[in-house]
Design a protein around this motif. Structure first.
Motif, PDB file in Angstrom:
ATOM      1  N   THR A  81       2.762   9.146  -5.651  1.00  0.00           N
ATOM      2  CA  THR A  81       2.212   8.675  -6.921  1.00  0.00           C
ATOM      3  C   THR A  81       2.846   7.352  -7.338  1.00  0.00           C
ATOM      4  N   GLY A  82       2.168   6.675  -8.229  1.00  0.00           N
ATOM      5  CA  GLY A  82       2.701   5.440  -8.779  1.00  0.00           C
ATOM      6  C   GLY A  82       4.016   5.670  -9.501  1.00  0.00           C
ATOM      7  N   ALA A  83       4.142   6.802 -10.167  1.00  0.00           N
ATOM      8  CA  ALA A  83       5.400   7.116 -10.851  1.00  0.00           C
ATOM      9  C   ALA A  83       6.543   7.208  -9.850  1.00  0.00           C
ATOM     10  N   GLU A  84       6.280   7.801  -8.693  1.00  0.00           N
ATOM     11  CA  GLU A  84       7.311   7.866  -7.640  1.00  0.00           C
ATOM     12  C   GLU A  84       7.664   6.471  -7.140  1.00  0.00           C
ATOM     13  N   ALA A  85       6.663   5.626  -6.983  1.00  0.00           N
ATOM     14  CA  ALA A  85       6.910   4.255  -6.534  1.00  0.00           C
ATOM     15  C   ALA A  85       7.770   3.502  -7.543  1.00  0.00           C
ATOM     16  N   ILE A  86       7.418   3.612  -8.804  1.00  0.00           N
ATOM     17  CA  ILE A  86       8.178   2.916  -9.841  1.00  0.00           C
ATOM     18  C   ILE A  86       9.611   3.422  -9.884  1.00  0.00           C
TER      19      ILE A  86
ATOM     20  N   ASP B  29      -0.227   8.790   1.415  1.00  0.00           N
ATOM     21  CA  ASP B  29       0.706   9.861   1.778  1.00  0.00           C
ATOM     22  C   ASP B  29       0.958  10.842   0.643  1.00  0.00           C
ATOM     23  N   GLY B  30      -0.006  10.959  -0.290  1.00  0.00           N
ATOM     24  CA  GLY B  30       0.134  11.915  -1.377  1.00  0.00           C
ATOM     25  C   GLY B  30       1.178  11.543  -2.409  1.00  0.00           C
TER      26      GLY B  30
ATOM     27  N   GLU C 100       0.809  -1.212   0.000  1.00  0.00           N
ATOM     28  CA  GLU C 100       0.000   0.000   0.000  1.00  0.00           C
ATOM     29  C   GLU C 100       0.844   1.265   0.000  1.00  0.00           C
ATOM     30  N   THR C 101       2.132   1.116   0.300  1.00  0.00           N
ATOM     31  CA  THR C 101       3.019   2.278   0.305  1.00  0.00           C
ATOM     32  C   THR C 101       4.319   1.925  -0.412  1.00  0.00           C
ATOM     33  N   ILE C 102       5.075   2.942  -0.749  1.00  0.00           N
ATOM     34  CA  ILE C 102       6.375   2.718  -1.385  1.00  0.00           C
ATOM     35  C   ILE C 102       7.290   1.957  -0.443  1.00  0.00           C
TER      36      ILE C 102
END
Length: 110
Positions: free
Chosen positions: A46-51, A43-44, A16-18
């Motif tokens: 994005t998926g792009a940040e996760a990737i 936590d605001g 659910e979180t990075i």
């Protein structure tokens, strides 16, 4: 989505979180072949940040798929700028399969 991917023989780390995703991948002790992320995360983030975080952790380029129900033009531009494939919710299993197969084929070809 997890059940669908697992039914295709994929090993899935769902989070659910990075931080949860990175911890799950560390537990596997190997890099993934593909990352699928929702556009909006907790936590605001994005998926792009996760990737990108997972790519950095893996020390290599990984194909990414971003799934979103958001159709706002600026959100779509943000997702497209990440270099990831964008899928709109609801995602049909066959559309997901086609995108996953293309992404994995690109990894094998590289």
């Amino acid at each position: 989505m997890r059940m669908v991917l697992e039914s295709w023989g994929c090993e899935v780390v769902a989070a659910e979180t990075i931080d949860e995703a990175l911890a799950g991948l560390r537990a596997l002790n190997r890099a993934p072949n593909l990352v699928i992320a929702d556009f909006r995360l907790r936590d605001g983030r994005t998926g792009a940040e996760a990737i990108e975080s997972i790519r950095e952790s893996a020390h290599r380029a990984l194909p990414g798929i971003i799934v979103t129900g958001d159709t706002a033009p600026e959100r779509l531009r943000e997702a497209a700028a990440s270099g990831c494939t964008l899928l709109h919710k609801p995602v049909e299993a066959e559309a997901l399969r086609a995108v996953v197969q293309r992404a994995l084929a690109s990894v094998r070809a590289a």
